[in-house]
Scaffold this motif. Structure first.
Motif, PDB file in Angstrom:
ATOM      1  N   LEU A  16       6.196  -9.210   0.454  1.00 13.59           N
ATOM      2  CA  LEU A  16       5.914  -8.413  -0.734  1.00 13.59           C
ATOM      3  C   LEU A  16       4.946  -9.208  -1.601  1.00 13.59           C
ATOM      4  O   LEU A  16       5.196 -10.375  -1.912  1.00 13.59           O
ATOM      5  N   LEU A  17       3.842  -8.588  -1.951  1.00 11.72           N
ATOM      6  CA  LEU A  17       2.877  -9.191  -2.867  1.00 11.72           C
ATOM      7  C   LEU A  17       2.904  -8.401  -4.165  1.00 11.72           C
ATOM      8  O   LEU A  17       2.902  -7.167  -4.135  1.00 11.72           O
ATOM      9  N   ILE A  18       2.918  -9.104  -5.276  1.00 12.13           N
ATOM     10  CA  ILE A  18       2.892  -8.430  -6.579  1.00 12.13           C
ATOM     11  C   ILE A  18       1.734  -8.993  -7.384  1.00 12.13           C
ATOM     12  O   ILE A  18       1.687 -10.192  -7.651  1.00 12.13           O
ATOM     13  N   ALA A  19       0.789  -8.121  -7.720  1.00 10.91           N
ATOM     14  CA  ALA A  19      -0.307  -8.502  -8.609  1.00 10.91           C
ATOM     15  C   ALA A  19       0.237  -8.391 -10.031  1.00 10.91           C
ATOM     16  O   ALA A  19       0.668  -7.323 -10.451  1.00 10.91           O
ATOM     17  N   GLU A  20       0.234  -9.503 -10.733  1.00 15.77           N
ATOM     18  CA  GLU A  20       0.782  -9.499 -12.088  1.00 15.77           C
ATOM     19  C   GLU A  20      -0.081  -8.659 -13.017  1.00 15.77           C
ATOM     20  O   GLU A  20      -1.252  -8.422 -12.762  1.00 15.77           O
ATOM     21  N   LYS A  21       0.522  -8.234 -14.114  1.00 13.03           N
ATOM     22  CA  LYS A  21      -0.218  -7.438 -15.092  1.00 13.03           C
ATOM     23  C   LYS A  21      -1.111  -8.355 -15.927  1.00 13.03           C
ATOM     24  O   LYS A  21      -0.808  -9.532 -16.144  1.00 13.03           O
ATOM     25  N   ALA A  43      -7.100  -7.195 -18.394  1.00 12.15           N
ATOM     26  CA  ALA A  43      -8.500  -7.134 -17.967  1.00 12.15           C
ATOM     27  C   ALA A  43      -9.037  -5.707 -17.998  1.00 12.15           C
ATOM     28  O   ALA A  43     -10.153  -5.469 -18.450  1.00 12.15           O
ATOM     29  N   TYR A  44      -8.276  -4.765 -17.488  1.00 12.01           N
ATOM     30  CA  TYR A  44      -8.658  -3.355 -17.439  1.00 12.01           C
ATOM     31  C   TYR A  44      -7.424  -2.541 -17.787  1.00 12.01           C
ATOM     32  O   TYR A  44      -6.306  -3.020 -17.689  1.00 12.01           O
ATOM     33  N   ILE A  45      -7.631  -1.280 -18.139  1.00 16.72           N
ATOM     34  CA  ILE A  45      -6.487  -0.437 -18.475  1.00 16.72           C
ATOM     35  C   ILE A  45      -5.510  -0.343 -17.306  1.00 16.72           C
ATOM     36  O   ILE A  45      -4.310  -0.407 -17.488  1.00 16.72           O
ATOM     37  N   GLY A  46      -6.021  -0.244 -16.088  1.00 21.41           N
ATOM     38  CA  GLY A  46      -5.160  -0.164 -14.915  1.00 21.41           C
ATOM     39  C   GLY A  46      -4.480  -1.473 -14.561  1.00 21.41           C
ATOM     40  O   GLY A  46      -3.555  -1.498 -13.758  1.00 21.41           O
ATOM     41  N   SER A  47      -4.931  -2.575 -15.178  1.00 22.45           N
ATOM     42  CA  SER A  47      -4.341  -3.892 -14.903  1.00 22.45           C
ATOM     43  C   SER A  47      -3.135  -4.185 -15.780  1.00 22.45           C
ATOM     44  O   SER A  47      -2.516  -5.234 -15.646  1.00 22.45           O
ATOM     45  N   ARG A  48      -2.807  -3.286 -16.665  1.00 18.01           N
ATOM     46  CA  ARG A  48      -1.711  -3.536 -17.605  1.00 18.01           C
ATOM     47  C   ARG A  48      -0.337  -3.336 -16.995  1.00 18.01           C
ATOM     48  O   ARG A  48       0.667  -3.527 -17.654  1.00 18.01           O
ATOM     49  N   TRP A  49      -0.308  -2.952 -15.743  1.00 15.18           N
ATOM     50  CA  TRP A  49       0.937  -2.805 -15.003  1.00 15.18           C
ATOM     51  C   TRP A  49       0.819  -3.622 -13.732  1.00 15.18           C
ATOM     52  O   TRP A  49      -0.266  -3.796 -13.188  1.00 15.18           O
ATOM     53  N   HIS A 109       1.276  -4.407  -9.656  1.00 19.45           N
ATOM     54  CA  HIS A 109       0.983  -3.587  -8.475  1.00 19.45           C
ATOM     55  C   HIS A 109       1.660  -4.248  -7.290  1.00 19.45           C
ATOM     56  O   HIS A 109       1.416  -5.416  -7.000  1.00 19.45           O
ATOM     57  N   SER A 110       2.517  -3.505  -6.613  1.00 17.82           N
ATOM     58  CA  SER A 110       3.232  -4.032  -5.444  1.00 17.82           C
ATOM     59  C   SER A 110       2.503  -3.650  -4.167  1.00 17.82           C
ATOM     60  O   SER A 110       1.994  -2.539  -4.050  1.00 17.82           O
ATOM     61  N   MET A 111       2.482  -4.586  -3.235  1.00 16.51           N
ATOM     62  CA  MET A 111       1.846  -4.364  -1.936  1.00 16.51           C
ATOM     63  C   MET A 111       2.723  -4.997  -0.866  1.00 16.51           C
ATOM     64  O   MET A 111       3.496  -5.902  -1.142  1.00 16.51           O
ATOM     65  N   LEU A 112       2.577  -4.533   0.344  1.00 14.55           N
ATOM     66  CA  LEU A 112       3.326  -5.063   1.467  1.00 14.55           C
ATOM     67  C   LEU A 112       2.345  -5.643   2.475  1.00 14.55           C
ATOM     68  O   LEU A 112       1.455  -4.939   2.965  1.00 14.55           O
ATOM     69  N   ARG A 113       2.493  -6.922   2.754  1.00 13.61           N
ATOM     70  CA  ARG A 113       1.591  -7.627   3.680  1.00 13.61           C
ATOM     71  C   ARG A 113       2.241  -7.719   5.051  1.00 13.61           C
ATOM     72  O   ARG A 113       3.392  -8.122   5.183  1.00 13.61           O
ATOM     73  N   PHE A 114       1.469  -7.360   6.075  1.00 11.51           N
ATOM     74  CA  PHE A 114       1.893  -7.479   7.469  1.00 11.51           C
ATOM     75  C   PHE A 114       1.272  -8.759   8.011  1.00 11.51           C
ATOM     76  O   PHE A 114       0.057  -8.830   8.202  1.00 11.51           O
ATOM     77  N   ILE A 115       2.090  -9.768   8.256  1.00  8.97           N
ATOM     78  CA  ILE A 115       1.595 -11.077   8.682  1.00  8.97           C
ATOM     79  C   ILE A 115       1.472 -11.076  10.202  1.00  8.97           C
ATOM     80  O   ILE A 115       2.461 -10.905  10.913  1.00  8.97           O
ATOM     81  N   ASP A 116       0.237 -11.284  10.690  1.00  8.50           N
ATOM     82  CA  ASP A 116       0.012 -11.151  12.131  1.00  8.50           C
ATOM     83  C   ASP A 116      -0.076 -12.470  12.883  1.00  8.50           C
ATOM     84  O   ASP A 116      -0.178 -12.474  14.100  1.00  8.50           O
ATOM     85  N   GLY A 117      -0.038 -13.600  12.231  1.00  9.15           N
ATOM     86  CA  GLY A 117       0.050 -14.882  12.912  1.00  9.15           C
ATOM     87  C   GLY A 117      -1.210 -15.325  13.624  1.00  9.15           C
ATOM     88  O   GLY A 117      -1.151 -16.165  14.510  1.00  9.15           O
ATOM     89  N   ASP A 118      -2.378 -14.771  13.268  1.00  5.45           N
ATOM     90  CA  ASP A 118      -3.618 -15.199  13.917  1.00  5.45           C
ATOM     91  C   ASP A 118      -4.265 -16.389  13.202  1.00  5.45           C
ATOM     92  O   ASP A 118      -5.398 -16.740  13.479  1.00  5.45           O
TER      93      ASP A 118
END
Length: 181
Positions: free
Chosen positions: A68-73, A76-82, A84-93
């Motif tokens: 789980l990756l979370i971009a902190e608020k 910088a921009y109006i959309g950056s005030r919250w 953002h959660s993301m899910l990283r698929f780690i492929d081991g390359d």
């Protein structure tokens, strides 16, 4: 799937479904030019998702983890005030910037973003799959948002189940039945 991972995904998918049960809130009336532009944007997003989803499907069995990756608020921009959660698929390359990441974005139905519509849940949420390097460029470099990382202990079966659910969602992003797999 581990109980913690299953609880997280169930809660996430339930929240997304409750926020937009049918994926089709009333769309604003668009001019012909705006409609063409919007359709081109939607086609580009679908093409991007199809491309990276195909790559993710090809990695089945070779993924070594989920994160789980979370971009902190930030301000910088109006959309950056919250956050953002993301899910990283780690492929081991051994090249983490090539790992694929699932982000959740608003399906903006007009060329201009409506802040009130965005804040009130007026845009459907759609999945966006891209390489980690693109999310880092956007969040870290462009917006100065640090990323928090949280590793999910998962089995290969857990990871495959997440991929299957994501593939169904991308195939039918506004079909609420794809979220209940």
């Amino acid at each position: 799937m581990t109980p913690a991972a299953k609880s997280y995904f169930a809660a996430l998918l339930t929240c997304l479904h409750l926020a937009n049960p049918n994926g089709s809130w009333a769309k604003a009336t668009l001019s012909e030019e705006e409609q063409v532009l919007w359709q081109a944007t939607q086609a580009d997003a679908k093409e991007t998702n199809d491309k990276y989803m195909g790559r993710l499907l090809a990695l089945r069995g070779n993924l070594i983890g989920l994160e789980l990756l979370i971009a902190e608020k930030t301000n910088a921009y109006i959309g950056s005030r919250w956050g953002h959660s993301m899910l990283r698929f780690i492929d081991g390359d051994n090249d983490p910037l090539n790992d694929l990441v699932l982000g959740f974005v608003a399906e903006v139905d007009t060329p201009s973003l409506s802040l009130s519509k965005g804040l009130s849940g007026g845009y459907p949420v759609i999945p966006l799959v891209q390489p980690l390097r693109l999310f880092i460029a956007s969040y870290v470099r462009d917006e100065g948002r640090p990323l928090e990382r949280h590793i999910f202990p998962t089995s290969e079966g857990d990871r495959n189940e997440v991929i299957d659910t994501l593939a169904a969602w991308i195939a039918a992003p506004t079909d609420p039945n794809t979220l209940g797999r």
